[in-house]
Structure formats: C-alpha cells, structure tokens
Design a protein around this motif. Structure first.
Motif, PDB file in Angstrom:
ATOM      1  N   ILE A  37       0.675  -1.401   0.049  1.00 35.79           N
ATOM      2  CA  ILE A  37       0.202  -0.268  -0.074  1.00 35.79           C
ATOM      3  C   ILE A  37       0.591   1.193   0.165  1.00 35.79           C
ATOM      4  CG2 ILE A  37      -1.819   1.555   0.973  1.00 35.79           C
ATOM      5  CD1 ILE A  37      -2.941  -1.913   2.080  1.00 35.79           C
ATOM      6  N   ALA A  38       1.822   1.452   0.600  1.00 33.49           N
ATOM      7  CA  ALA A  38       3.087   2.456   1.109  1.00 33.49           C
ATOM      8  C   ALA A  38       3.299   2.852  -0.220  1.00 33.49           C
ATOM      9  CB  ALA A  38       4.059   1.513   2.430  1.00 33.49           C
ATOM     10  N   GLY A  39       3.524   1.548  -1.037  1.00 32.26           N
ATOM     11  CA  GLY A  39       4.330   1.709  -2.224  1.00 32.26           C
ATOM     12  C   GLY A  39       3.656   2.283  -3.021  1.00 32.26           C
ATOM     13  N   CYS A  40       2.438   1.924  -3.275  1.00 32.25           N
ATOM     14  CA  CYS A  40       0.944   2.372  -4.284  1.00 32.25           C
ATOM     15  C   CYS A  40       0.862   4.394  -3.798  1.00 32.25           C
ATOM     16  CB  CYS A  40      -0.253   1.324  -4.420  1.00 32.25           C
ATOM     17  SG  CYS A  40       0.140   0.101  -4.469  1.00 32.25           S
ATOM     18  N   GLU A  41       0.917   4.220  -2.608  1.00 30.30           N
ATOM     19  CA  GLU A  41       0.735   5.265  -2.727  1.00 30.30           C
ATOM     20  C   GLU A  41       1.507   6.549  -2.809  1.00 30.30           C
ATOM     21  OE1 GLU A  41      -0.081   5.004   1.359  1.00 30.30           O
ATOM     22  OE2 GLU A  41      -2.303   5.366   1.981  1.00 30.30           O
ATOM     23  N   ARG A  42       3.096   6.126  -3.006  1.00 27.61           N
ATOM     24  CA  ARG A  42       4.277   6.558  -3.391  1.00 27.61           C
ATOM     25  C   ARG A  42       4.260   7.002  -4.969  1.00 27.61           C
ATOM     26  NH1 ARG A  42       7.860   3.687  -1.582  1.00 27.61           N
ATOM     27  NH2 ARG A  42       7.990   2.260  -3.597  1.00 27.61           N
ATOM     28  N   GLU A  43       3.480   5.877  -5.736  1.00 27.73           N
ATOM     29  CA  GLU A  43       3.204   5.885  -7.373  1.00 27.73           C
ATOM     30  C   GLU A  43       2.650   7.201  -7.535  1.00 27.73           C
ATOM     31  OE1 GLU A  43       2.229   2.341  -8.895  1.00 27.73           O
ATOM     32  OE2 GLU A  43       4.642   1.178  -8.534  1.00 27.73           O
ATOM     33  N   GLY A  88     -10.591   1.928   0.002  1.00 30.93           N
ATOM     34  CA  GLY A  88     -10.500   1.486  -0.897  1.00 30.93           C
ATOM     35  C   GLY A  88     -12.015   1.622  -1.750  1.00 30.93           C
ATOM     36  N   ILE A  89     -13.079   1.070  -0.881  1.00 32.25           N
ATOM     37  CA  ILE A  89     -13.966   1.196  -1.460  1.00 32.25           C
ATOM     38  C   ILE A  89     -14.852   2.959  -1.739  1.00 32.25           C
ATOM     39  CG2 ILE A  89     -16.216   1.149  -0.561  1.00 32.25           C
ATOM     40  CD1 ILE A  89     -15.766  -2.426   1.090  1.00 32.25           C
ATOM     41  N   ALA A  90     -14.290   3.139  -0.777  1.00 33.60           N
ATOM     42  CA  ALA A  90     -14.737   4.587  -1.053  1.00 33.60           C
ATOM     43  C   ALA A  90     -14.330   5.566  -2.649  1.00 33.60           C
ATOM     44  CB  ALA A  90     -14.412   5.984  -0.235  1.00 33.60           C
ATOM     45  N   MET A  91     -12.878   5.287  -2.296  1.00 37.78           N
ATOM     46  CA  MET A  91     -12.241   5.666  -3.682  1.00 37.78           C
ATOM     47  C   MET A  91     -12.325   4.828  -5.050  1.00 37.78           C
ATOM     48  SD  MET A  91      -7.922   4.880  -3.158  1.00 37.78           S
ATOM     49  CE  MET A  91      -7.797   5.431  -4.346  1.00 37.78           C
ATOM     50  N   LEU A  92     -12.831   3.809  -4.881  1.00 28.00           N
ATOM     51  CA  LEU A  92     -13.575   2.537  -6.548  1.00 28.00           C
ATOM     52  C   LEU A  92     -15.027   3.380  -6.321  1.00 28.00           C
ATOM     53  CD1 LEU A  92     -12.295  -0.461  -5.411  1.00 28.00           C
ATOM     54  CD2 LEU A  92     -12.263   0.738  -7.568  1.00 28.00           C
ATOM     55  N   GLU A  93     -16.177   3.598  -5.769  1.00 27.86           N
ATOM     56  CA  GLU A  93     -17.286   4.008  -5.631  1.00 27.86           C
ATOM     57  C   GLU A  93     -16.982   5.832  -5.674  1.00 27.86           C
ATOM     58  OE1 GLU A  93     -18.797   3.569  -1.462  1.00 27.86           O
ATOM     59  OE2 GLU A  93     -19.632   1.511  -2.509  1.00 27.86           O
ATOM     60  N   LEU A 101      -3.477   1.468  -6.405  1.00 22.75           N
ATOM     61  CA  LEU A 101      -3.493   1.845  -5.210  1.00 22.75           C
ATOM     62  C   LEU A 101      -5.055   1.186  -5.010  1.00 22.75           C
ATOM     63  CD1 LEU A 101      -3.030   2.680  -2.342  1.00 22.75           C
ATOM     64  CD2 LEU A 101      -4.273   4.775  -2.944  1.00 22.75           C
ATOM     65  N   SER A 102      -5.981   1.041  -5.349  1.00 22.95           N
ATOM     66  CA  SER A 102      -7.157   0.467  -4.653  1.00 22.95           C
ATOM     67  C   SER A 102      -7.665  -0.935  -4.786  1.00 22.95           C
ATOM     68  CB  SER A 102      -8.335   1.040  -6.121  1.00 22.95           C
ATOM     69  OG  SER A 102      -8.478   2.076  -6.325  1.00 22.95           O
ATOM     70  N   TRP A 103      -6.977  -1.852  -5.851  1.00 27.78           N
ATOM     71  CA  TRP A 103      -6.439  -3.153  -5.352  1.00 27.78           C
ATOM     72  C   TRP A 103      -5.408  -3.792  -4.407  1.00 27.78           C
ATOM     73  CZ3 TRP A 103      -2.476  -6.866  -4.415  1.00 27.78           C
ATOM     74  CH2 TRP A 103      -2.678  -7.791  -4.839  1.00 27.78           C
ATOM     75  N   ALA A 104      -4.813  -2.770  -3.706  1.00 28.65           N
ATOM     76  CA  ALA A 104      -4.031  -3.082  -2.692  1.00 28.65           C
ATOM     77  C   ALA A 104      -4.861  -2.634  -1.403  1.00 28.65           C
ATOM     78  CB  ALA A 104      -2.474  -1.843  -2.701  1.00 28.65           C
ATOM     79  N   LEU A 105      -5.227  -1.936  -1.439  1.00 27.78           N
ATOM     80  CA  LEU A 105      -6.300  -1.189  -0.409  1.00 27.78           C
ATOM     81  C   LEU A 105      -7.478  -2.413  -0.407  1.00 27.78           C
ATOM     82  CD1 LEU A 105      -6.652   2.541  -0.758  1.00 27.78           C
ATOM     83  CD2 LEU A 105      -5.679   1.128   1.259  1.00 27.78           C
ATOM     84  N   LYS A 165     -13.373  -1.812 -11.867  1.00 25.06           N
ATOM     85  CA  LYS A 165     -13.432  -1.173 -10.591  1.00 25.06           C
ATOM     86  C   LYS A 165     -14.743  -2.340  -9.804  1.00 25.06           C
ATOM     87  CE  LYS A 165     -12.501   3.655 -12.192  1.00 25.06           C
ATOM     88  NZ  LYS A 165     -12.134   4.816 -12.806  1.00 25.06           N
ATOM     89  N   LEU A 166     -15.479  -2.749 -10.228  1.00 26.39           N
ATOM     90  CA  LEU A 166     -17.133  -3.396 -10.237  1.00 26.39           C
ATOM     91  C   LEU A 166     -16.375  -3.933  -9.510  1.00 26.39           C
ATOM     92  CD1 LEU A 166     -19.666  -3.012 -12.536  1.00 26.39           C
ATOM     93  CD2 LEU A 166     -19.413  -1.881 -10.473  1.00 26.39           C
ATOM     94  N   TYR A 167     -15.367  -5.292 -10.065  1.00 27.97           N
ATOM     95  CA  TYR A 167     -14.592  -6.170  -9.299  1.00 27.97           C
ATOM     96  C   TYR A 167     -13.836  -6.029  -8.393  1.00 27.97           C
ATOM     97  CZ  TYR A 167     -11.354 -10.627  -8.878  1.00 27.97           C
ATOM     98  OH  TYR A 167     -10.506 -11.144  -8.352  1.00 27.97           O
ATOM     99  N   LEU A 168     -13.015  -5.139  -8.181  1.00 26.97           N
ATOM    100  CA  LEU A 168     -12.686  -4.264  -7.127  1.00 26.97           C
ATOM    101  C   LEU A 168     -13.336  -3.665  -5.812  1.00 26.97           C
ATOM    102  CD1 LEU A 168      -9.212  -2.511  -8.723  1.00 26.97           C
ATOM    103  CD2 LEU A 168      -9.147  -4.793  -7.427  1.00 26.97           C
ATOM    104  N   LEU A 169     -14.211  -3.521  -6.307  1.00 30.97           N
ATOM    105  CA  LEU A 169     -15.148  -2.618  -5.117  1.00 30.97           C
ATOM    106  C   LEU A 169     -15.614  -4.016  -4.643  1.00 30.97           C
ATOM    107  CD1 LEU A 169     -16.341  -0.395  -3.672  1.00 30.97           C
ATOM    108  CD2 LEU A 169     -18.605  -0.292  -6.265  1.00 30.97           C
ATOM    109  N   ALA A 170     -16.501  -5.431  -5.712  1.00 28.49           N
ATOM    110  CA  ALA A 170     -17.265  -6.565  -5.027  1.00 28.49           C
ATOM    111  C   ALA A 170     -15.727  -7.347  -3.810  1.00 28.49           C
ATOM    112  CB  ALA A 170     -17.028  -7.716  -5.868  1.00 28.49           C
ATOM    113  N   VAL A 171     -14.030  -7.442  -4.284  1.00 28.85           N
ATOM    114  CA  VAL A 171     -13.701  -7.822  -3.483  1.00 28.85           C
ATOM    115  C   VAL A 171     -14.457  -6.701  -2.194  1.00 28.85           C
ATOM    116  CG1 VAL A 171     -11.290  -8.116  -3.111  1.00 28.85           C
ATOM    117  CG2 VAL A 171     -11.963  -8.740  -5.408  1.00 28.85           C
TER     118      VAL A 171
END
Length: 170
Positions: free
Chosen positions: A30-36, A72-77, A56-60, A92-98
C-alpha cells in the motif's frame, strides 16, 4: 487412505478458518502504491495517475486492515461516478466486489460480481469470486444453524432439568 484423511482434515480446517483464494496485500504494498500516486501526480500524466490509483485501490481492498478496505471502497465508488470505458468500470466493479466481500457485505459483493459477469460471462476472476462469496454465505448459514440448534438444545436441557426437579419435589 492417509491422503483422503489428510484432505478431510484440510477441508475442515479451511471451512473453519475461512480460507479463500483471494490474495492479500500488506502495508508495504500500500505504501509503495501511495508513493506511485504521489509521483504520478508530480509528473502530471493523467493516464499514469489513473493507473497508479487503480493499483492503490487493488492494494487497499486486498488489505487485512478494515480501514484500508473501507478507504479502497470509497475510492472505487468515487471513481465509478465518473464515466469511464466499460472495461475500466468492470475492473472497478470487481475490486469493489472484493472490498465488499472483505468487509463482510456479501450481498452487495454478490450483486457487484454479478454485474461483472454480465459484462463478461467467462471472466475467471469474477467467477472465482462469486463461488467464494457463495461458499462464505453457505458456511455462515451452516454455522448459524449450528449455533441456533445448540441454543435450542441448551434451553431444552435446562427446561428438562427444571421439570425433573419439580417432579422430584412432588
């Protein structure tokens, strides 16, 4: 025979441990994705920033930390509110489902994964997630029935003891 016994104990262990096939991420990822995301913002490339935000959404949503999953849910929504190509929306729907699955909202997770499958019926990841969700719902139902049966049995045992005690007094 020993292999079958081993498989039996493995399946019982997986049943009670809640093991699933969805990967996890940790704080370092997550920290690496935030840095990216920060670096892509500084670079000014909108396309690169969108890719970094998806990672980052995937990692969260794959995190073990509930607050990360909720973030992560809030970002995707929020990102689904903006119109995007169908393939991007599907991801995005798939990641939101996860994320919904990880946070325990199995009915919403199943609805979202069904939408993914409508978009692409042979999408293996979505099909695996759907089976994982259904297995979790079934397992929770079986455990709930077991708890209910145990409670009813305990009440019956107590009531039987009271009746037996009253019968002895007379």
């Amino acid at each position: 025979m020993d292999a079958k016994i081993g498989q039996f104990f493995d399946s019982v262990g997986a049943f009670f441990s809640g093991g699933d096939k969805i990967p996890w991420s940790d704080g370092d990822v997550i920290a690496g994705c935030e840095r990216e995301v920060r670096e892509s913002t500084d670079a000014g490339s909108e396309e690169l920033k969108k890719e970094c935000l998806m990672r980052l959404s995937w990692a969260l949503v794959h995190s073990r930390q509930p607050e990360d999953v909720q973030r992560g849910i809030a970002m995707l929504e929020a990102s689904l509110a903006n119109s995007a190509p169908p393939l991007e929306d599907r991801e995005k729907l798939y990641l939101l489902a996860v994320g919904c699955y990880r946070s325990g909202d199995y009915s919403k997770s199943r609805q979202l994964v069904d939408r993914c499958i409508e978009m692409q019926p042979d999408w293996r990841q979505a099909l695996v997630l759907k089976k994982t969700i259904e297995d979790k719902i079934t397992k929770d139902g079986v455990i709930g029935i077991g708890i209910t049966a145990s409670a009813v049995g305990a009440v019956g045992l107590i009531a039987g003891g009271i009746v037996a005690a009253l019968a002895r007094k007379k």
